[in-house]
Design a protein around this motif. Structure first.
Motif, PDB file in Angstrom:
ATOM      1  N   ALA A   1      31.882  67.179  54.592  1.00  0.00           N
ATOM      2  CA  ALA A   1      30.890  67.976  54.807  1.00  0.00           C
ATOM      3  C   ALA A   1      30.917  69.200  53.562  1.00  0.00           C
ATOM      4  O   ALA A   1      30.320  70.053  53.278  1.00  0.00           O
ATOM      5  N   ASP A   2      32.162  68.931  52.748  1.00  0.00           N
ATOM      6  CA  ASP A   2      32.318  69.980  51.693  1.00  0.00           C
ATOM      7  C   ASP A   2      32.586  71.242  52.373  1.00  0.00           C
ATOM      8  O   ASP A   2      32.379  72.133  51.533  1.00  0.00           O
ATOM      9  N   GLU A   3      33.118  71.267  53.430  1.00  0.00           N
ATOM     10  CA  GLU A   3      33.340  72.887  53.988  1.00  0.00           C
ATOM     11  C   GLU A   3      35.160  73.108  53.957  1.00  0.00           C
ATOM     12  O   GLU A   3      35.270  74.296  54.187  1.00  0.00           O
TER      13      GLU A   3
ATOM     14  N   ASP B   1      29.373  55.169  51.421  1.00  0.00           N
ATOM     15  CA  ASP B   1      30.300  54.382  52.761  1.00  0.00           C
ATOM     16  C   ASP B   1      31.409  55.252  52.903  1.00  0.00           C
ATOM     17  O   ASP B   1      32.285  54.717  53.905  1.00  0.00           O
ATOM     18  N   GLY B   2      31.831  56.392  52.243  1.00  0.00           N
ATOM     19  CA  GLY B   2      33.015  57.078  52.595  1.00  0.00           C
ATOM     20  C   GLY B   2      33.512  58.048  51.273  1.00  0.00           C
ATOM     21  O   GLY B   2      33.084  58.168  50.305  1.00  0.00           O
ATOM     22  N   VAL B   3      34.398  58.807  51.981  1.00  0.00           N
ATOM     23  CA  VAL B   3      35.029  60.043  50.853  1.00  0.00           C
ATOM     24  C   VAL B   3      36.395  59.618  50.665  1.00  0.00           C
ATOM     25  O   VAL B   3      37.090  59.259  51.838  1.00  0.00           O
ATOM     26  N   ALA B   4      36.954  59.625  49.529  1.00  0.00           N
ATOM     27  CA  ALA B   4      38.507  59.397  49.429  1.00  0.00           C
ATOM     28  C   ALA B   4      38.901  60.747  48.703  1.00  0.00           C
ATOM     29  O   ALA B   4      38.442  61.322  47.741  1.00  0.00           O
ATOM     30  N   PHE B   5      40.239  61.267  49.154  1.00  0.00           N
ATOM     31  CA  PHE B   5      41.047  62.463  48.762  1.00  0.00           C
ATOM     32  C   PHE B   5      42.376  62.242  48.810  1.00  0.00           C
ATOM     33  O   PHE B   5      42.928  61.317  49.368  1.00  0.00           O
ATOM     34  N   LEU B   6      43.055  63.124  48.165  1.00  0.00           N
ATOM     35  CA  LEU B   6      44.425  62.943  47.989  1.00  0.00           C
ATOM     36  C   LEU B   6      44.801  63.621  49.306  1.00  0.00           C
ATOM     37  O   LEU B   6      44.513  64.610  49.827  1.00  0.00           O
ATOM     38  N   ASP B   7      46.087  63.032  49.803  1.00  0.00           N
ATOM     39  CA  ASP B   7      46.737  63.179  51.004  1.00  0.00           C
ATOM     40  C   ASP B   7      47.507  64.717  50.693  1.00  0.00           C
ATOM     41  O   ASP B   7      48.128  64.606  49.680  1.00  0.00           O
TER      42      ASP B   7
END
Length: 136
Positions: free
Chosen positions: A11-13, A24-30
């Protein structure tokens, strides 16, 4: 879902170093990567386990995971990737997610013991996120 950190990222919160934001999805660094460039891929909808992912979403979600596996390898100049998913047990966040971890020969990763590291600072994390995004 209220209180889910991954839903907050979708949600970019909640801040995250995003590498992909697609239907289809969101990807981000762990934030605690096994190796730098370790990416998490999550569906946009709150789902807990793989069994909860609707059949019609499989191709899109795993297509994104596959593309991220290629991008992580290219963006980090790794020898390959390790792609994994915990299903309920060992999920630190109860939201379906797939790990895409860059690998190099002799990196010391053995079995399912995942030592964690940290980025030196936000600038280093941004650099890894940008390299992987560019490789997409």
């Amino acid at each position: 879902m209220s209180g889910c950190v991954f839903c907050g990222i979708v949600a970019d919160e909640t801040p995250a170093f995003r590498v992909a934001d697609e239907p289809d999805g969101v990807a981000f660094l762990d934030t605690r990567p096994v190796f730098k460039g370790h990416v998490l891929v999550v569906p946009r909808t709150h789902l807990v386990a793989l069994a909860d992912l609707p059949g019609e979403s499989l191709a899109g979600y795993f297509g994104l995971v596959r593309r991220l596996a290629v991008a992580v390898e290219a963006g980090t100049e790794a020898g390959g990737t390790f792609v994994a998913m915990n299903n309920k047990v060992s999920q630190s966040v109860p939201h379906l997610h797939t790990h895409v971890v860059p690998r190099t020969k002799g990196d010391g990763l053995r079995g399912f013991f995942w030592p964690r590291t940290r980025y030196a600072d936000d600038a280093e994390a941004e650099t890894y996120a940008a390299r992987i995004t560019a490789a997409l």
